[in-house]
Write a protein that holds these residues in place. Structure first.
Motif, PDB file in Angstrom:
ATOM      1  N   ASN A 108      -5.250  49.629  26.484  1.00 21.99           N
ATOM      2  CA  ASN A 108      -6.590  49.967  26.965  1.00 21.99           C
ATOM      3  C   ASN A 108      -7.658  49.449  26.022  1.00 21.99           C
ATOM      4  N   ILE A 109      -8.776  49.022  26.601  1.00 20.99           N
ATOM      5  CA  ILE A 109      -9.996  48.715  25.847  1.00 20.99           C
ATOM      6  C   ILE A 109     -11.102  49.567  26.454  1.00 20.99           C
ATOM      7  N   TRP A 110     -11.513  50.556  25.741  1.00 19.65           N
ATOM      8  CA  TRP A 110     -12.444  51.553  26.266  1.00 19.65           C
ATOM      9  C   TRP A 110     -11.844  52.154  27.546  1.00 19.65           C
ATOM     10  N   SER A 111     -12.503  52.044  28.664  1.00 18.88           N
ATOM     11  CA  SER A 111     -11.970  52.602  29.909  1.00 18.88           C
ATOM     12  C   SER A 111     -11.254  51.543  30.748  1.00 18.88           C
ATOM     13  N   LEU A 112     -11.050  50.354  30.181  1.00 18.84           N
ATOM     14  CA  LEU A 112     -10.383  49.270  30.888  1.00 18.84           C
ATOM     15  C   LEU A 112      -8.893  49.268  30.568  1.00 18.84           C
ATOM     16  N   HIS A 113      -8.051  49.284  31.615  1.00 19.39           N
ATOM     17  CA  HIS A 113      -6.607  49.270  31.445  1.00 19.39           C
ATOM     18  C   HIS A 113      -6.086  47.870  31.774  1.00 19.39           C
ATOM     19  N   LEU A 114      -5.419  47.256  30.826  1.00 16.71           N
ATOM     20  CA  LEU A 114      -4.931  45.892  31.015  1.00 16.71           C
ATOM     21  C   LEU A 114      -3.878  45.831  32.109  1.00 16.71           C
ATOM     22  N   LYS A 115      -4.046  44.875  33.039  1.00 14.25           N
ATOM     23  CA  LYS A 115      -3.057  44.644  34.090  1.00 14.25           C
ATOM     24  C   LYS A 115      -2.287  43.354  33.848  1.00 14.25           C
ATOM     25  N   SER A 116      -2.995  42.267  33.499  1.00 14.77           N
ATOM     26  CA  SER A 116      -2.293  41.005  33.273  1.00 14.77           C
ATOM     27  C   SER A 116      -3.144  40.052  32.448  1.00 14.77           C
ATOM     28  N   ILE A 117      -2.457  39.100  31.822  1.00 11.60           N
ATOM     29  CA  ILE A 117      -3.097  38.005  31.084  1.00 11.60           C
ATOM     30  C   ILE A 117      -2.472  36.709  31.562  1.00 11.60           C
ATOM     31  N   ASP A 118      -3.290  35.700  31.790  1.00 13.91           N
ATOM     32  CA  ASP A 118      -2.792  34.427  32.301  1.00 13.91           C
ATOM     33  C   ASP A 118      -3.385  33.282  31.491  1.00 13.91           C
ATOM     34  N   LEU A 119      -2.544  32.376  31.025  1.00 13.60           N
ATOM     35  CA  LEU A 119      -2.982  31.204  30.269  1.00 13.60           C
ATOM     36  C   LEU A 119      -2.277  29.985  30.835  1.00 13.60           C
ATOM     37  N   ARG A 120      -3.076  28.920  31.163  1.00 10.48           N
ATOM     38  CA  ARG A 120      -2.482  27.718  31.735  1.00 10.48           C
ATOM     39  C   ARG A 120      -3.133  26.449  31.175  1.00 10.48           C
ATOM     40  N   TYR A 121      -2.338  25.372  31.224  1.00  9.22           N
ATOM     41  CA  TYR A 121      -2.840  24.055  30.820  1.00  9.22           C
ATOM     42  C   TYR A 121      -2.424  23.036  31.873  1.00  9.22           C
ATOM     43  N   LEU A 122      -3.379  22.160  32.267  1.00 11.19           N
ATOM     44  CA  LEU A 122      -3.119  21.086  33.217  1.00 11.19           C
ATOM     45  C   LEU A 122      -3.533  19.763  32.598  1.00 11.19           C
ATOM     46  N   TYR A 123      -2.672  18.766  32.726  1.00 10.52           N
ATOM     47  CA  TYR A 123      -3.006  17.408  32.285  1.00 10.52           C
ATOM     48  C   TYR A 123      -2.974  16.493  33.500  1.00 10.52           C
ATOM     49  N   TYR A 124      -4.073  15.735  33.702  1.00 10.17           N
ATOM     50  CA  TYR A 124      -4.257  14.912  34.890  1.00 10.17           C
ATOM     51  C   TYR A 124      -4.499  13.469  34.468  1.00 10.17           C
ATOM     52  N   LYS A 125      -3.851  12.514  35.155  1.00  9.35           N
ATOM     53  CA  LYS A 125      -4.024  11.105  34.803  1.00  9.35           C
ATOM     54  C   LYS A 125      -4.000  10.255  36.060  1.00  9.35           C
ATOM     55  N   ARG A 126      -5.057   9.426  36.220  1.00  2.67           N
ATOM     56  CA  ARG A 126      -5.129   8.457  37.313  1.00  2.67           C
ATOM     57  C   ARG A 126      -4.671   7.093  36.817  1.00  2.67           C
ATOM     58  N   ASN A 127      -4.199   6.280  37.753  1.00  2.00           N
ATOM     59  CA  ASN A 127      -3.831   4.918  37.379  1.00  2.00           C
ATOM     60  C   ASN A 127      -5.054   4.056  37.098  1.00  2.00           C
ATOM     61  N   SER A 128      -6.273   4.526  37.458  1.00  2.00           N
ATOM     62  CA  SER A 128      -7.507   3.790  37.152  1.00  2.00           C
ATOM     63  C   SER A 128      -7.939   3.966  35.703  1.00  2.00           C
TER      64      SER A 128
END
Length: 446
Positions: free
Chosen positions: A410-430
């Motif tokens: 908990n943070i004050w009155s907030l109850h943690l439900k989930s945490i999400d962390l993501r990374y995307l790498y994108y590359k064009r042939n141009s």
């Protein structure tokens, strides 16, 4: 630069709201049992989302298909879902997108301290800006939770445009909630404040031409008789109308599939006013190291887009799930594209899930696209925006999700439900490549 930095907004909202949407669907699938009706959403939920996006390349549309595409964007967003009663939920999301763009800085490449050059960012005012938006959605579920309808409205603003949007959806569940059908629509009414390349402004309706201070204070090299093909846009509105149909079916205990059809009709100012074009049959004119525009992008004032796609999710076991996706897209500008992706969530115990993913994309070029100095001055339509070129791209992703099953932290009155962390790498042939880091935290207010 809207296409570039809005990519980060779409990605983060699509990725980090997955847990919220799944939870909402699970709760809304419960009907009335023994006189007790379960709430669609038990408690108020808050998502704190953010992303950092960075890209680079050498085909900037601002400088006619050549020059740096370097851009960074930071996007903080907050989403609040409030249960109004047992049947109704109000969701409000608001965010900003603060970006710095080397290419858009060259709308006026002569306002910096150094030499103007398409491969160098100007230090002037046009190098960055902030996009802000707010969206509200109201949803209502029937007593048996087999009918859901929503209504939404949105506002968005940036330095060169203002947008109002509104829409809604209607969902019906059949076959003991194993079949779901949704019809949705959205309308955007946009207003442009056209921003033109600095060297073209003196050739507008009230300009001084070559007598303007820009040309009096700087020498033109190459062709000194600079005479661009330029007329200011009179239509400053752009309207977009979207209609979509989604069908979802639970095929077995392990297999679920869905189909989607989307049709988008646009009219109005569909050209980007600050994107330069250079003609093959016009002699080049320069100030310093920057080539002066022969014209700006000219595209038709109507566009019809059609996309059809499908998803297939297969539950292998308690650890692995396979998620496949395919979409075909076509429009009347000549673009056809194919998108295919696969994701395999890997569940590590009751709290952690890993998300490796891969996405492949390929498209044909628009009828009106050609690269740097490949258009001719007698053409009606022309663009050197490589987003409308022929290309293929690969995207690799990895994410991790933590779920606090009993919301013990908990943070004050907030109850943690989930945490999400993501990374995307994108590359064009141009040559364009980009990276996106997105982070989200979901809290419950009991």
């Amino acid at each position: 630069m809207q296409l570039k930095y809005q990519y980060s907004i779409v990605a983060i909202l699509g990725i980090l709201n997955v847990n919220f949407l799944i939870a909402q669907q699970e709760q809304s699938s419960s009907g009335e049992v023994d006189g007790y009706k379960k709430r669609v959403l038990e408690n108020t939920e808050i998502d704190f989302l953010s992303s950092y996006y960075s890209q680079d390349g050498n085909n900037a549309a601002v400088s006619g298909g050549t020059g740096t595409e370097e851009l960074t964007d930071f996007t903080p967003t907050i989403v609040v879902s409030i249960p109004l009663n047992v049947d109704d939920v109000l969701t409000i999301d608001a965010g900003v997108s603060a970006y710095t763009s080397a290419s858009s800085s060259n709308i006026n490449p002569f306002d910096g301290a150094g030499q103007a050059d398409p491969f160098t960012a100007s230090s002037g005012a046009s190098r960055g800006d902030t996009w802000a938006n707010i969206n509200g959605t109201y949803s209502h579920s029937s007593d048996d939770r087999n009918t859901i309808w929503t209504a939404d409205a949105s506002l968005a603003s940036e330095y060169d445009y203002f947008s109002i949007g509104f829409g809604g959806s209607f969902t019906k569940l059949f076959n003991e909630k194993n079949t779901e059908l949704t019809l949705h629509t959205k309308i955007y009414l946009d207003t442009w404040k056209p921003i033109y390349p600095i060297e073209l402004r003196p050739f507008g309706e009230s300009g001084a031409g070559l007598n303007d201070g820009l040309f009096q204070q700087n020498s033109i090299t190459g062709n000194p008789n600079y005479n661009p093909k330029f007329t200011e846009f009179t239509d400053k509105g752009r309207n977009s109308y979207t209609l979509g149909l989604n069908f979802s079916q639970i095929l077995s205990e392990r297999l679920q599939g869905s189909l989607a059809l989307d049709v988008v009709s646009q009219n109005g100012l569909l050209s980007t006013p600050f994107q330069r074009v250079y003609f093959a049959d016009v002699a080049d004119s320069f100030i310093q190291n920057f080539q002066l525009a022969d014209a700006i992008e000219q595209l038709p004032d109507t566009r019809l887009k059609i996309a059809v796609g499908g998803r297939l999710n297969y539950y292998l076991n308690e650890t692995f799930v396979l998620r496949g996706y395919y979409r075909y897209y076509s429009d009347d500008w000549g673009i056809q594209s194919h998108t295919a992706s696969i994701e395999m969530p890997i569940k590590l115990g009751s709290k952690f899930t890993l998300y490796p993913s891969y996405r492949y994309y390929t498209q044909t070029a628009a009828d009106y696209f050609a690269g740097y100095e490949m258009h001719r001055s007698n053409q009606q339509y022309y663009t050197s925006d490589y987003d409308l070129s022929k290309f293929h791209a690969n995207q690799f992703g990895f994410g991790v999700n933590y779920t606090d099953i009993f919301t013990n932290f908990n943070i004050w009155s907030l109850h943690l439900k989930s945490i999400d962390l993501r990374y995307l790498y994108y590359k064009r042939n141009s040559g364009l490549n980009s990276g996106l880091v997105s982070f989200g935290v979901n809290f419950i207010i009991p």
